[in-house]
Design a protein around this motif. Sequence first.
Motif, PDB file in Angstrom:
ATOM      1  N   GLN A 166     -75.897 -47.187  97.343  1.00  0.00           N
ATOM      2  CA  GLN A 166     -76.526 -46.120  98.114  1.00  0.00           C
ATOM      3  C   GLN A 166     -76.947 -44.967  97.207  1.00  0.00           C
ATOM      4  O   GLN A 166     -78.016 -44.367  97.396  1.00  0.00           O
ATOM      5  CB  GLN A 166     -75.564 -45.629  99.195  1.00  0.00           C
ATOM      6  CG  GLN A 166     -75.343 -46.647 100.315  1.00  0.00           C
ATOM      7  CD  GLN A 166     -74.214 -46.268 101.264  1.00  0.00           C
ATOM      8  OE1 GLN A 166     -73.425 -45.342 100.974  1.00  0.00           O
ATOM      9  NE2 GLN A 166     -74.114 -46.971 102.392  1.00  0.00           N
ATOM     10  N   ALA A 167     -76.104 -44.664  96.215  1.00  0.00           N
ATOM     11  CA  ALA A 167     -76.445 -43.589  95.276  1.00  0.00           C
ATOM     12  C   ALA A 167     -77.669 -43.957  94.444  1.00  0.00           C
ATOM     13  O   ALA A 167     -78.553 -43.126  94.201  1.00  0.00           O
ATOM     14  CB  ALA A 167     -75.252 -43.303  94.365  1.00  0.00           C
ATOM     15  N   ILE A 168     -77.741 -45.226  94.003  1.00  0.00           N
ATOM     16  CA  ILE A 168     -78.897 -45.688  93.235  1.00  0.00           C
ATOM     17  C   ILE A 168     -80.157 -45.619  94.094  1.00  0.00           C
ATOM     18  O   ILE A 168     -81.213 -45.142  93.654  1.00  0.00           O
ATOM     19  CB  ILE A 168     -78.664 -47.120  92.724  1.00  0.00           C
ATOM     20  CG1 ILE A 168     -77.557 -47.121  91.656  1.00  0.00           C
ATOM     21  CG2 ILE A 168     -79.946 -47.718  92.149  1.00  0.00           C
ATOM     22  CD1 ILE A 168     -77.122 -48.515  91.232  1.00  0.00           C
ATOM     23  N   SER A 169     -80.058 -46.084  95.338  1.00  0.00           N
ATOM     24  CA  SER A 169     -81.214 -46.062  96.247  1.00  0.00           C
ATOM     25  C   SER A 169     -81.718 -44.644  96.452  1.00  0.00           C
ATOM     26  O   SER A 169     -82.943 -44.406  96.449  1.00  0.00           O
ATOM     27  CB  SER A 169     -80.814 -46.656  97.600  1.00  0.00           C
ATOM     28  OG  SER A 169     -80.369 -47.985  97.482  1.00  0.00           O
ATOM     29  N   LYS A 170     -80.814 -43.710  96.610  1.00  0.00           N
ATOM     30  CA  LYS A 170     -81.194 -42.318  96.862  1.00  0.00           C
ATOM     31  C   LYS A 170     -81.971 -41.734  95.691  1.00  0.00           C
ATOM     32  O   LYS A 170     -82.991 -41.055  95.868  1.00  0.00           O
ATOM     33  CB  LYS A 170     -79.943 -41.475  97.142  1.00  0.00           C
ATOM     34  CG  LYS A 170     -80.240 -40.025  97.481  1.00  0.00           C
ATOM     35  CD  LYS A 170     -78.965 -39.261  97.814  1.00  0.00           C
ATOM     36  CE  LYS A 170     -79.267 -37.812  98.164  1.00  0.00           C
ATOM     37  NZ  LYS A 170     -78.031 -37.055  98.486  1.00  0.00           N
ATOM     38  N   VAL A 171     -81.499 -42.017  94.468  1.00  0.00           N
ATOM     39  CA  VAL A 171     -82.175 -41.475  93.286  1.00  0.00           C
ATOM     40  C   VAL A 171     -83.549 -42.119  93.107  1.00  0.00           C
ATOM     41  O   VAL A 171     -84.554 -41.439  92.908  1.00  0.00           O
ATOM     42  CB  VAL A 171     -81.324 -41.694  92.022  1.00  0.00           C
ATOM     43  CG1 VAL A 171     -82.128 -41.304  90.764  1.00  0.00           C
ATOM     44  CG2 VAL A 171     -80.046 -40.882  92.083  1.00  0.00           C
ATOM     45  N   LEU A 172     -83.605 -43.454  93.198  1.00  0.00           N
ATOM     46  CA  LEU A 172     -84.855 -44.156  92.897  1.00  0.00           C
ATOM     47  C   LEU A 172     -85.933 -43.940  93.951  1.00  0.00           C
ATOM     48  O   LEU A 172     -87.129 -44.023  93.635  1.00  0.00           O
ATOM     49  CB  LEU A 172     -84.575 -45.653  92.756  1.00  0.00           C
ATOM     50  CG  LEU A 172     -83.680 -46.086  91.594  1.00  0.00           C
ATOM     51  CD1 LEU A 172     -83.607 -47.601  91.520  1.00  0.00           C
ATOM     52  CD2 LEU A 172     -84.182 -45.517  90.257  1.00  0.00           C
ATOM     53  N   SER A 173     -85.533 -43.686  95.196  1.00  0.00           N
ATOM     54  CA  SER A 173     -86.525 -43.565  96.269  1.00  0.00           C
ATOM     55  C   SER A 173     -86.819 -42.128  96.676  1.00  0.00           C
ATOM     56  O   SER A 173     -87.608 -41.878  97.587  1.00  0.00           O
ATOM     57  CB  SER A 173     -86.046 -44.361  97.499  1.00  0.00           C
ATOM     58  OG  SER A 173     -85.990 -45.735  97.191  1.00  0.00           O
ATOM     59  N   SER A 174     -86.177 -41.173  96.018  1.00  0.00           N
ATOM     60  CA  SER A 174     -86.395 -39.777  96.386  1.00  0.00           C
ATOM     61  C   SER A 174     -87.666 -39.243  95.727  1.00  0.00           C
ATOM     62  O   SER A 174     -88.078 -39.724  94.682  1.00  0.00           O
ATOM     63  CB  SER A 174     -85.216 -38.903  95.946  1.00  0.00           C
ATOM     64  OG  SER A 174     -85.069 -38.923  94.544  1.00  0.00           O
TER      65      SER A 174
END
Length: 421
Positions: free
Chosen positions: A411-419
Amino acid sequence: MRFHAVCAALTATAAAAALTGCGQLTGADGGTRKVTLWLMKGSASDDFIRKFTASFEKEHPGIDLQVEIQEWTGIGAKVNAVLNGSSKESADVIEVGNTQVAQYIETGGLSEVTLEGLRAWGSKDWLKGLADPGSVNGAQYGVPWYAANRVVIYHKDLFAAAGVKEPPKTRADWIAATQKLDKGDQQGIYLAGQNWYVLAGFVWDEGGDLAVETGGQWLGTLDTEPAQAGMEFYKKLQALGDGPKGADEETPPQAEVFARGQVAQIIAPPGQAAQIEQLNPALKGKLGFFPIPGKTADKYGSVLTGGSDLIIPNRTRDRAAAVDVITALVSEKWQTELARTMSYVPNKTTLAHVVQGNEGASAMALGAAQGRATPKSARWAEVESKNPIKPYMTAALTGQDPQAAARTASQAISKVLSSDR
Protein backbone atom coordinates in the motif's frame (compact mmCIF):
# COMPACT_ATOMS: atom_id res chain seq x y z
CA MET A 1 21.19 2.65 -6.79
CA ARG A 2 23.76 3.72 -9.40
CA PHE A 3 24.40 1.21 -10.14
CA HIS A 4 15.77 5.99 -15.39
CA ALA A 5 6.34 11.05 -23.35
CA VAL A 6 8.66 12.64 -25.49
CA CYS A 7 8.89 11.20 -28.98
CA ALA A 8 11.29 12.77 -31.47
CA ALA A 9 10.05 11.18 -34.68
CA LEU A 10 12.82 10.67 -37.20
CA THR A 11 12.17 11.19 -40.88
CA ALA A 12 13.90 8.81 -43.27
CA THR A 13 16.39 11.53 -44.12
CA ALA A 14 17.10 12.40 -40.51
CA ALA A 15 17.45 8.75 -39.58
CA ALA A 16 19.91 8.15 -42.37
CA ALA A 17 21.93 11.17 -41.35
CA ALA A 18 21.97 10.02 -37.73
CA LEU A 19 23.31 6.62 -38.74
CA THR A 20 26.19 7.90 -40.84
CA GLY A 21 29.45 9.23 -39.50
CA CYS A 22 29.76 12.96 -39.05
CA GLY A 23 33.50 13.09 -38.65
CA GLN A 24 34.16 14.72 -42.01
CA LEU A 25 31.80 17.60 -41.36
CA THR A 26 32.94 20.90 -39.95
CA GLY A 27 31.24 23.62 -37.99
CA ALA A 28 29.34 26.45 -39.59
CA ASP A 29 32.51 28.53 -39.57
CA GLY A 30 34.61 25.73 -41.07
CA GLY A 31 36.37 25.03 -37.75
CA THR A 32 36.19 22.20 -35.26
CA ARG A 33 32.94 21.26 -33.56
CA LYS A 34 32.87 20.79 -29.81
CA VAL A 35 30.95 17.79 -28.50
CA THR A 36 30.47 17.38 -24.74
CA LEU A 37 30.17 14.01 -23.00
CA TRP A 38 29.20 13.88 -19.33
CA LEU A 39 30.47 10.82 -17.46
CA MET A 40 29.89 10.04 -13.80
CA LYS A 41 32.75 10.01 -11.34
CA GLY A 42 34.24 6.54 -10.99
CA SER A 43 32.51 5.04 -14.03
CA ALA A 44 35.65 4.96 -16.17
CA SER A 45 39.33 5.28 -15.37
CA ASP A 46 41.33 8.34 -16.37
CA ASP A 47 43.37 6.13 -18.70
CA PHE A 48 40.23 4.85 -20.45
CA ILE A 49 38.93 8.39 -20.94
CA ARG A 50 42.28 9.58 -22.35
CA LYS A 51 42.55 6.68 -24.78
CA PHE A 52 38.91 6.88 -25.87
CA THR A 53 39.09 10.64 -26.46
CA ALA A 54 42.28 10.38 -28.50
CA SER A 55 40.91 7.54 -30.60
CA PHE A 56 37.56 9.21 -31.21
CA GLU A 57 39.10 12.53 -32.28
CA LYS A 58 41.52 10.71 -34.60
CA GLU A 59 38.65 8.83 -36.26
CA HIS A 60 36.45 11.95 -36.41
CA PRO A 61 38.60 14.85 -37.61
CA GLY A 62 36.98 18.19 -37.00
CA ILE A 63 35.40 17.13 -33.68
CA ASP A 64 36.74 18.26 -30.32
CA LEU A 65 35.42 15.78 -27.70
CA GLN A 66 35.16 17.28 -24.23
CA VAL A 67 34.63 14.73 -21.42
CA GLU A 68 33.33 16.30 -18.22
CA ILE A 69 33.16 14.31 -14.98
CA GLN A 70 30.05 14.73 -12.83
CA GLU A 71 29.30 13.84 -9.21
CA TRP A 72 26.41 11.49 -8.40
CA THR A 73 25.18 13.77 -5.62
CA GLY A 74 22.67 16.21 -7.08
CA ILE A 75 23.01 14.88 -10.62
CA GLY A 76 19.25 14.54 -11.16
CA ALA A 77 18.56 18.26 -10.89
CA LYS A 78 21.62 19.04 -12.99
CA VAL A 79 20.55 16.73 -15.83
CA ASN A 80 16.98 18.02 -15.74
CA ALA A 81 18.28 21.58 -16.06
CA VAL A 82 20.14 20.61 -19.23
CA LEU A 83 17.07 18.83 -20.60
CA ASN A 84 14.70 21.75 -19.99
CA GLY A 85 17.14 24.42 -21.07
CA SER A 86 17.44 26.21 -17.73
CA SER A 87 21.12 25.34 -17.28
CA LYS A 88 24.05 27.47 -18.36
CA GLU A 89 25.85 24.21 -19.08
CA SER A 90 25.18 21.92 -22.00
CA ALA A 91 25.91 18.32 -22.92
CA ASP A 92 25.45 16.24 -26.05
CA VAL A 93 25.69 12.80 -24.43
CA ILE A 94 25.05 12.12 -20.74
CA GLU A 95 25.71 9.01 -18.66
CA VAL A 96 22.84 8.32 -16.24
CA GLY A 97 22.02 5.50 -13.85
CA ASN A 98 19.83 2.88 -15.55
CA THR A 99 17.04 3.31 -13.00
CA GLN A 100 17.10 7.10 -13.46
CA VAL A 101 16.12 7.10 -17.13
CA ALA A 102 12.38 6.87 -16.41
CA GLN A 103 12.34 10.16 -14.56
CA TYR A 104 14.12 11.91 -17.43
CA ILE A 105 11.69 10.42 -19.95
CA GLU A 106 8.81 11.79 -17.88
CA THR A 107 10.46 15.19 -17.62
CA GLY A 108 10.90 15.32 -21.38
CA GLY A 109 13.78 16.56 -23.43
CA LEU A 110 15.30 13.21 -24.48
CA SER A 111 16.06 12.32 -28.07
CA GLU A 112 14.65 8.99 -29.22
CA VAL A 113 17.28 6.50 -30.41
CA THR A 114 15.15 3.49 -31.37
CA LEU A 115 16.37 3.36 -34.99
CA GLU A 116 20.04 3.70 -34.08
CA GLY A 117 19.62 0.93 -31.53
CA LEU A 118 18.12 -1.43 -34.09
CA ARG A 119 20.40 -0.61 -37.01
CA ALA A 120 23.77 0.24 -35.51
CA TRP A 121 23.98 -0.66 -31.83
CA GLY A 122 22.70 -4.25 -31.70
CA SER A 123 19.76 -3.58 -29.40
CA LYS A 124 18.41 -7.14 -29.75
CA ASP A 125 21.35 -8.34 -27.63
CA TRP A 126 21.22 -5.59 -24.96
CA LEU A 127 20.97 -6.63 -21.32
CA LYS A 128 17.32 -6.45 -20.34
CA GLY A 129 18.09 -4.80 -17.00
CA LEU A 130 19.77 -1.89 -18.79
CA ALA A 131 17.56 -1.63 -21.85
CA ASP A 132 14.07 -1.88 -20.32
CA PRO A 133 14.36 1.14 -18.01
CA GLY A 134 15.44 3.23 -20.99
CA SER A 135 12.32 2.63 -23.07
CA VAL A 136 8.65 3.57 -23.01
CA ASN A 137 5.88 2.34 -25.30
CA GLY A 138 8.43 0.69 -27.58
CA ALA A 139 10.54 3.84 -27.99
CA GLN A 140 14.15 3.72 -26.76
CA TYR A 141 15.73 6.72 -25.05
CA GLY A 142 18.47 5.18 -22.90
CA VAL A 143 21.35 3.25 -24.49
CA PRO A 144 22.90 0.53 -22.29
CA TRP A 145 26.57 1.21 -21.55
CA TYR A 146 27.70 -1.12 -18.76
CA ALA A 147 26.21 -3.23 -15.99
CA ALA A 148 27.04 -4.61 -12.56
CA ASN A 149 25.12 -7.02 -10.38
CA ARG A 150 25.48 -9.19 -7.31
CA VAL A 151 27.10 -12.60 -7.14
CA VAL A 152 27.94 -14.96 -4.30
CA ILE A 153 31.42 -14.36 -2.88
CA TYR A 154 32.60 -17.44 -0.99
CA HIS A 155 35.49 -18.57 1.21
CA LYS A 156 37.16 -21.43 -0.66
CA ASP A 157 38.83 -22.93 2.42
CA LEU A 158 35.57 -23.10 4.36
CA PHE A 159 33.82 -24.73 1.39
CA ALA A 160 36.59 -27.35 1.14
CA ALA A 161 36.56 -28.06 4.88
CA ALA A 162 32.78 -28.63 4.75
CA GLY A 163 33.10 -31.01 1.80
CA VAL A 164 31.41 -28.64 -0.65
CA LYS A 165 33.47 -29.41 -3.74
CA GLU A 166 31.86 -27.07 -6.26
CA PRO A 167 29.58 -24.04 -6.27
CA PRO A 168 25.86 -24.95 -6.16
CA LYS A 169 23.83 -24.68 -9.35
CA THR A 170 20.29 -24.73 -7.91
CA ARG A 171 18.53 -23.17 -4.94
CA ALA A 172 18.09 -26.60 -3.34
CA ASP A 173 21.80 -27.36 -3.67
CA TRP A 174 22.60 -23.90 -2.33
CA ILE A 175 20.53 -24.44 0.79
CA ALA A 176 22.05 -27.91 1.32
CA ALA A 177 25.60 -26.58 0.96
CA THR A 178 24.92 -23.60 3.23
CA GLN A 179 23.51 -25.89 5.91
CA LYS A 180 26.81 -27.82 5.89
CA LEU A 181 28.73 -24.55 6.18
CA ASP A 182 26.64 -23.18 9.06
CA LYS A 183 28.22 -24.75 12.15
CA GLY A 184 29.65 -23.60 15.45
CA ASP A 185 31.02 -20.07 15.25
CA GLN A 186 31.01 -20.25 11.47
CA GLN A 187 28.16 -18.69 9.46
CA GLY A 188 26.96 -20.50 6.37
CA ILE A 189 26.04 -17.13 4.88
CA TYR A 190 25.92 -13.56 6.14
CA LEU A 191 22.69 -12.08 4.81
CA ALA A 192 21.33 -8.95 6.47
CA GLY A 193 17.59 -8.92 7.00
CA GLN A 194 16.89 -5.82 4.92
CA ASN A 195 18.88 -6.54 1.76
CA TRP A 196 15.95 -5.83 -0.54
CA TYR A 197 18.15 -5.94 -3.64
CA VAL A 198 18.64 -9.68 -3.07
CA LEU A 199 14.96 -10.18 -2.20
CA ALA A 200 13.93 -8.64 -5.52
CA GLY A 201 15.77 -11.39 -7.40
CA PHE A 202 14.04 -14.13 -5.41
CA VAL A 203 10.66 -12.49 -6.01
CA TRP A 204 11.32 -12.35 -9.77
CA ASP A 205 12.39 -16.00 -9.80
CA GLU A 206 8.96 -16.89 -8.43
CA GLY A 207 7.21 -14.91 -11.16
CA GLY A 208 6.37 -11.94 -8.92
CA ASP A 209 7.38 -8.29 -8.88
CA LEU A 210 7.80 -5.37 -6.50
CA ALA A 211 5.11 -3.33 -8.26
CA VAL A 212 3.15 -3.45 -11.50
CA GLU A 213 1.35 -0.86 -13.62
CA THR A 214 -2.30 -1.54 -14.37
CA GLY A 215 -4.53 0.86 -16.25
CA GLY A 216 -2.14 3.73 -15.71
CA GLN A 217 -1.93 3.11 -11.96
CA TRP A 218 0.98 1.52 -10.11
CA LEU A 219 0.28 -1.10 -7.46
CA GLY A 220 2.71 -2.56 -4.94
CA THR A 221 2.67 -6.36 -5.20
CA LEU A 222 4.71 -7.69 -2.29
CA ASP A 223 1.56 -9.29 -0.88
CA THR A 224 0.98 -11.51 -3.92
CA GLU A 225 1.62 -15.24 -3.69
CA PRO A 226 4.77 -15.24 -5.90
CA ALA A 227 6.32 -12.35 -3.95
CA GLN A 228 5.53 -14.11 -0.68
CA ALA A 229 7.27 -17.24 -1.98
CA GLY A 230 10.36 -15.15 -2.73
CA MET A 231 10.35 -13.80 0.81
CA GLU A 232 9.96 -17.33 2.20
CA PHE A 233 13.11 -18.45 0.39
CA TYR A 234 14.95 -15.36 1.62
CA LYS A 235 13.94 -16.26 5.19
CA LYS A 236 15.19 -19.83 4.80
CA LEU A 237 18.56 -18.69 3.48
CA GLN A 238 18.96 -15.82 5.95
CA ALA A 239 18.47 -18.22 8.89
CA LEU A 240 21.72 -20.02 7.98
CA GLY A 241 23.82 -17.20 9.41
CA ASP A 242 23.74 -14.42 11.98
CA GLY A 243 22.88 -11.45 9.79
CA PRO A 244 20.87 -8.80 11.66
CA LYS A 245 17.16 -9.01 10.91
CA GLY A 246 16.57 -5.31 11.45
CA ALA A 247 19.40 -3.79 9.37
CA ASP A 248 20.70 -3.73 5.82
CA GLU A 249 23.98 -4.97 4.36
CA GLU A 250 25.81 -1.76 5.27
CA THR A 251 24.92 -1.85 8.97
CA PRO A 252 27.52 -3.12 9.66
CA PRO A 253 29.24 -3.30 6.26
CA GLN A 254 29.08 -6.94 5.24
CA ALA A 255 32.60 -6.84 3.77
CA GLU A 256 33.92 -6.15 7.27
CA VAL A 257 31.99 -9.09 8.70
CA PHE A 258 33.23 -11.43 5.97
CA ALA A 259 36.82 -10.28 6.47
CA ARG A 260 36.84 -11.74 9.98
CA GLY A 261 37.19 -15.15 8.36
CA GLN A 262 34.22 -17.00 9.84
CA VAL A 263 31.64 -16.32 7.13
CA ALA A 264 31.37 -18.75 4.22
CA GLN A 265 29.37 -16.55 1.81
CA ILE A 266 27.95 -13.12 1.15
CA ILE A 267 25.88 -11.80 -1.76
CA ALA A 268 27.56 -8.70 -3.18
CA PRO A 269 29.09 -7.12 -6.27
CA PRO A 270 32.42 -8.91 -6.93
CA GLY A 271 34.28 -5.67 -6.33
CA GLN A 272 33.72 -6.17 -2.60
CA ALA A 273 36.33 -8.93 -2.71
CA ALA A 274 39.04 -6.29 -2.99
CA GLN A 275 37.69 -4.57 0.13
CA ILE A 276 37.68 -7.87 1.99
CA GLU A 277 41.27 -8.66 1.02
CA GLN A 278 42.36 -5.16 2.02
CA LEU A 279 40.77 -5.66 5.44
CA ASN A 280 42.25 -9.13 5.82
CA PRO A 281 45.23 -9.80 3.51
CA ALA A 282 45.28 -13.45 4.71
CA LEU A 283 42.19 -14.04 2.56
CA LYS A 284 43.93 -13.05 -0.66
CA GLY A 285 43.55 -15.89 -3.15
CA LYS A 286 40.98 -17.66 -1.01
CA LEU A 287 37.85 -15.98 -2.36
CA GLY A 288 35.70 -17.45 -5.11
CA PHE A 289 32.62 -16.30 -7.00
CA PHE A 290 29.53 -17.91 -8.47
CA PRO A 291 26.26 -16.57 -9.90
CA ILE A 292 23.23 -16.62 -7.62
CA PRO A 293 21.67 -20.05 -8.25
CA GLY A 294 18.25 -20.36 -9.85
CA LYS A 295 15.39 -22.72 -9.14
CA THR A 296 16.74 -25.10 -11.79
CA ALA A 297 20.27 -25.75 -13.02
CA ASP A 298 19.56 -24.49 -16.54
CA LYS A 299 18.90 -20.91 -15.44
CA TYR A 300 20.76 -18.65 -13.01
CA GLY A 301 18.86 -16.68 -10.41
CA SER A 302 17.45 -13.27 -11.27
CA VAL A 303 19.50 -10.28 -10.15
CA LEU A 304 18.90 -6.57 -9.84
CA THR A 305 20.94 -4.90 -12.55
CA GLY A 306 22.79 -1.73 -11.72
CA GLY A 307 24.78 0.26 -14.22
CA SER A 308 24.51 3.12 -16.63
CA ASP A 309 22.74 4.18 -19.81
CA LEU A 310 23.67 6.93 -22.24
CA ILE A 311 21.14 9.58 -23.28
CA ILE A 312 21.09 12.36 -25.86
CA PRO A 313 19.30 15.59 -24.90
CA ASN A 314 16.93 17.03 -27.50
CA ARG A 315 18.84 20.27 -27.03
CA THR A 316 22.13 18.79 -28.23
CA ARG A 317 24.02 21.14 -30.47
CA ASP A 318 25.08 18.27 -32.74
CA ARG A 319 22.90 15.15 -32.68
CA ALA A 320 24.87 13.38 -35.42
CA ALA A 321 28.12 13.77 -33.47
CA ALA A 322 26.36 12.63 -30.28
CA VAL A 323 25.26 9.47 -32.11
CA ASP A 324 28.87 8.92 -33.21
CA VAL A 325 30.09 9.19 -29.61
CA ILE A 326 27.62 6.55 -28.46
CA THR A 327 28.43 4.35 -31.46
CA ALA A 328 32.06 4.35 -30.34
CA LEU A 329 31.31 3.82 -26.64
CA VAL A 330 29.11 0.77 -27.32
CA SER A 331 31.42 -0.76 -29.92
CA GLU A 332 33.01 -4.11 -29.10
CA LYS A 333 36.43 -2.48 -28.88
CA TRP A 334 35.51 0.03 -26.19
CA GLN A 335 33.04 -2.25 -24.42
CA THR A 336 35.88 -4.76 -24.05
CA GLU A 337 38.29 -2.09 -22.83
CA LEU A 338 35.82 -0.75 -20.28
CA ALA A 339 34.75 -4.18 -19.01
CA ARG A 340 38.31 -5.41 -18.53
CA THR A 341 39.54 -2.17 -17.01
CA MET A 342 36.66 -1.70 -14.58
CA SER A 343 35.46 -5.33 -14.14
CA TYR A 344 32.04 -4.44 -15.51
CA VAL A 345 29.56 -6.51 -17.47
CA PRO A 346 29.41 -5.37 -21.12
CA ASN A 347 26.09 -4.05 -22.41
CA LYS A 348 25.31 -7.12 -24.55
CA THR A 349 24.87 -10.79 -23.71
CA THR A 350 27.00 -11.57 -26.77
CA LEU A 351 30.01 -9.81 -25.20
CA ALA A 352 30.07 -11.74 -21.92
CA HIS A 353 33.13 -13.65 -23.15
CA VAL A 354 35.35 -10.55 -23.02
CA VAL A 355 35.68 -10.81 -19.21
CA GLN A 356 36.73 -14.46 -19.22
CA GLY A 357 39.77 -14.82 -17.00
CA ASN A 358 38.35 -12.45 -14.40
CA GLU A 359 36.53 -14.83 -12.05
CA GLY A 360 34.37 -12.22 -10.38
CA ALA A 361 33.40 -10.40 -13.55
CA SER A 362 32.72 -13.69 -15.35
CA ALA A 363 30.34 -14.82 -12.61
CA MET A 364 28.67 -11.43 -12.75
CA ALA A 365 28.28 -11.62 -16.53
CA LEU A 366 26.64 -15.05 -16.31
CA GLY A 367 24.11 -13.75 -13.80
CA ALA A 368 23.55 -10.57 -15.80
CA ALA A 369 21.66 -12.56 -18.44
CA GLN A 370 18.90 -12.85 -15.82
CA GLY A 371 19.17 -9.21 -14.81
CA ARG A 372 16.12 -7.05 -14.17
CA ALA A 373 15.56 -3.45 -13.19
CA THR A 374 13.31 -1.85 -10.60
CA PRO A 375 9.76 -0.90 -11.68
CA LYS A 376 9.89 1.56 -14.57
CA SER A 377 8.33 4.47 -12.73
CA ALA A 378 9.73 7.98 -12.53
CA ARG A 379 8.86 7.87 -8.82
CA TRP A 380 10.69 4.69 -7.90
CA ALA A 381 13.53 6.72 -6.38
CA GLU A 382 10.98 8.07 -3.88
CA VAL A 383 10.06 4.50 -2.93
CA GLU A 384 13.72 3.73 -2.26
CA SER A 385 14.01 6.89 -0.18
CA LYS A 386 11.09 5.95 2.08
CA ASN A 387 11.72 2.22 1.54
CA PRO A 388 8.75 0.38 3.03
CA ILE A 389 10.31 -2.88 1.81
CA LYS A 390 12.88 -2.93 4.61
CA PRO A 391 10.50 -2.94 7.61
CA TYR A 392 8.36 -5.51 5.80
CA MET A 393 11.36 -7.83 5.52
CA THR A 394 12.19 -7.41 9.20
CA ALA A 395 8.59 -8.17 10.15
CA ALA A 396 8.58 -11.34 8.05
CA LEU A 397 11.90 -12.49 9.54
CA THR A 398 10.90 -11.85 13.16
CA GLY A 399 7.72 -13.90 13.23
CA GLN A 400 5.14 -11.22 12.46
CA ASP A 401 2.34 -11.91 9.99
CA PRO A 402 4.19 -11.72 6.63
CA GLN A 403 1.00 -11.24 4.62
CA ALA A 404 -0.15 -8.31 6.73
CA ALA A 405 3.31 -6.73 6.66
CA ALA A 406 3.52 -7.22 2.90
CA ARG A 407 0.10 -5.64 2.43
CA THR A 408 1.19 -2.57 4.41
CA ALA A 409 4.37 -2.26 2.33
CA SER A 410 2.47 -2.73 -0.92
CA GLN A 411 0.00 0.00 0.00
CA ALA A 412 2.88 2.36 0.78
CA ILE A 413 4.52 1.60 -2.58
CA SER A 414 1.21 2.14 -4.41
CA LYS A 415 0.68 5.48 -2.70
CA VAL A 416 4.11 6.81 -3.69
CA LEU A 417 4.07 5.55 -7.28
CA SER A 418 0.51 6.67 -8.07
CA SER A 419 0.49 10.03 -6.31
CA ASP A 420 0.73 13.33 -8.18
CA ARG A 421 3.85 15.35 -7.54
